[in-house]
Design a protein around this motif. Structure first.
Motif, PDB file in Angstrom:
ATOM      1  N   ASP A 163       0.662  -1.228  -0.164  1.00 47.90           N
ATOM      2  CA  ASP A 163      -0.023  -0.049  -0.187  1.00 47.90           C
ATOM      3  C   ASP A 163       0.902   1.222  -0.132  1.00 47.90           C
ATOM      4  O   ASP A 163       1.468   1.591   1.085  1.00 47.90           O
ATOM      5  N   PHE A 164       0.886   1.848  -1.163  1.00 46.98           N
ATOM      6  CA  PHE A 164       1.834   3.285  -1.205  1.00 46.98           C
ATOM      7  C   PHE A 164       0.930   4.235  -0.690  1.00 46.98           C
ATOM      8  O   PHE A 164      -0.320   4.523  -0.653  1.00 46.98           O
ATOM      9  N   SER A 165       1.899   5.246  -0.277  1.00 49.24           N
ATOM     10  CA  SER A 165       1.092   6.496   0.075  1.00 49.24           C
ATOM     11  C   SER A 165       0.822   7.399  -1.060  1.00 49.24           C
ATOM     12  O   SER A 165      -0.328   8.301  -1.073  1.00 49.24           O
ATOM     13  N   ASP A 166       1.633   7.025  -1.981  1.00 51.21           N
ATOM     14  CA  ASP A 166       1.278   7.813  -3.358  1.00 51.21           C
ATOM     15  C   ASP A 166       0.115   7.348  -4.262  1.00 51.21           C
ATOM     16  O   ASP A 166       0.439   5.976  -4.800  1.00 51.21           O
ATOM     17  N   GLY A 167      -0.807   7.825  -4.506  1.00 48.08           N
ATOM     18  CA  GLY A 167      -2.060   7.390  -5.340  1.00 48.08           C
ATOM     19  C   GLY A 167      -1.452   6.773  -6.618  1.00 48.08           C
ATOM     20  O   GLY A 167      -1.777   5.975  -7.557  1.00 48.08           O
ATOM     21  N   TYR A 169       1.533   5.729  -7.714  1.00 45.73           N
ATOM     22  CA  TYR A 169       2.297   4.336  -7.510  1.00 45.73           C
ATOM     23  C   TYR A 169       1.033   3.295  -7.306  1.00 45.73           C
ATOM     24  O   TYR A 169       1.427   2.197  -7.687  1.00 45.73           O
ATOM     25  N   ASN A 170       0.129   3.375  -6.703  1.00 48.41           N
ATOM     26  CA  ASN A 170      -1.000   2.476  -6.330  1.00 48.41           C
ATOM     27  C   ASN A 170      -1.519   2.270  -7.761  1.00 48.41           C
ATOM     28  O   ASN A 170      -2.001   1.201  -8.048  1.00 48.41           O
ATOM     29  N   SER A 171      -1.492   3.220  -8.687  1.00 47.39           N
ATOM     30  CA  SER A 171      -2.405   2.914  -9.806  1.00 47.39           C
ATOM     31  C   SER A 171      -1.328   1.899 -10.821  1.00 47.39           C
ATOM     32  O   SER A 171      -1.782   1.154 -11.669  1.00 47.39           O
ATOM     33  N   ILE A 172      -0.211   2.296 -10.997  1.00 45.93           N
ATOM     34  CA  ILE A 172       1.031   1.526 -11.634  1.00 45.93           C
ATOM     35  C   ILE A 172       0.855   0.169 -10.958  1.00 45.93           C
ATOM     36  O   ILE A 172       1.012  -0.916 -11.698  1.00 45.93           O
ATOM     37  N   LYS A 173       0.865  -0.005  -9.658  1.00 41.03           N
ATOM     38  CA  LYS A 173       0.747  -1.211  -8.738  1.00 41.03           C
ATOM     39  C   LYS A 173      -0.360  -2.138  -9.640  1.00 41.03           C
ATOM     40  O   LYS A 173      -0.207  -3.278  -9.959  1.00 41.03           O
ATOM     41  N   ALA A 174      -1.711  -1.305  -9.684  1.00 44.09           N
ATOM     42  CA  ALA A 174      -2.667  -2.206 -10.141  1.00 44.09           C
ATOM     43  C   ALA A 174      -2.483  -2.628 -11.654  1.00 44.09           C
ATOM     44  O   ALA A 174      -2.932  -3.602 -12.067  1.00 44.09           O
TER      45      ALA A 174
END
Length: 302
Positions: A163-167, A169-174
């Motif tokens: 779980d990144f604090s940067d949204g 990075y969360n999109s890239i992770k998805a």
């Protein structure tokens, strides 16, 4: 019982838990006058923390699902190759794992920081209570400490479960996880390399804020107006590792892990590595690399 009444009780419970979290931190930060007092304080912490964590976890999962993985990882993790000041968890403290070359207070301070972050996550639930009602017990199916790992941790369809604090990075992770789940290993590998490159940029920029052209040049090519490639960033880390406000061994470990996925290329070789199976993909320990860099960045920011 009405929904409003349930919300009112939940708000009080969360506030009480946050207060208990503060008391636990005070207990961790208290300087003992003897070994006996230290052991007494430790035993009090262990007894109260287990109850606190058991009660907090279903609240986080139910009200803050986007923060649940981070909350749990501060307590324990199944995905690491070793224990150091960045991967150390509260479970390690509970099991009596200390850094042998450091005083006990050093380990206590790290544990207190993990607890402080957990309590901060819990407190973000308070503003949501007024518009959110749930039954606590329906989330408590097992003892979260001694039971089976949560589905988010054991999910084998995810390459990166952080779980990144940067949204962004969360999109890239998805996207990475979506490609990985569907068997598009080359796509997930290349995008993972790009994520790691950006995390390296953040790592260098966190330690060396852009206050001068010299510092900016550590991660940015001023001549060509573009961010540096991973190989160039690794060179900067190698040259500047002693200047980072963290253990140089952590930087060295990052470098060694990334070199495996960013090897020096020969002129007659393919410009990218072919990956055709899940096993080949998993060999690169991408989640561990990403998690380690992200943890160090968050640690440095605090």
């Amino acid at each position: 019982m009405t929904g409003d009444k349930t919300s009112e009780i939940s708000r009080k419970e969360i506030a009480d838990l946050a207060r208990t979290g503060n008391e636990l931190m005070e207990l961790m930060e208290k300087v003992p006058t003897s070994d006996h007092e230290y052991q007494k304080n430790r035993n009090m912490f262990l007894a109260e923390y287990n109850r606190w964590y058991t009660r907090c976890l279903p609240i986080i999962r139910g009200m803050l699902p986007d923060k649940a993985l981070r909350f749990e990882s501060l307590y324990h993790t199944n995905k690491r190759s070793g224990t150091n000041e960045y991967t150390y968890t509260i479970q390690d403290y509970i099991q009596g794992v200390y850094f042998k070359d450091k005083p006990k207070s050093y380990t206590d301070n790290i544990t207190a920081k993990r607890l402080k972050e957990q309590n901060s996550i819990l407190q973000t639930a308070l503003p949501r209570v007024s518009s959110f009602s749930f039954e606590m017990e329906k989330f408590v199916k097992i003892n979260p400490i001694h039971g089976q790992p949560s589905s988010s941790i054991s999910n084998q369809d995810k390459l990166i479960d952080i779980d990144f604090s940067d949204g962004h990075y969360n999109s890239i992770k998805a996207e990475i996880n979506s490609s990985y789940k569907r068997g598009f290993f080359m796509a997930s590998f290349l995008l993972s390399k790009e994520l790691i490159r950006n995390l390296l940029i953040d790592l260098i920029r966190t330690e060396f804020p852009p206050t001068s052209d010299e510092r900016i040049s550590y991660y940015y090519d001023l001549k060509n107006s573009t961010y540096k490639e991973a190989g160039q960033l690794l060179k900067v880390l190698t040259e500047k590792k002693e200047e980072f406000d963290i253990n140089p061994d952590a930087i060295e470990r990052i470098i060694k892990m990334i070199v495996v996925i960013e090897p020096k290329m020969k002129p007659d070789s393919h410009s990218f590595k072919l990956i055709s199976t899940r096993e080949e993909m998993d060999m690169f320990e991408i989640e561990e690399i990403v998690g380690l860099i992200n943890d160090i960045i968050e640690f440095m920011k605090k």
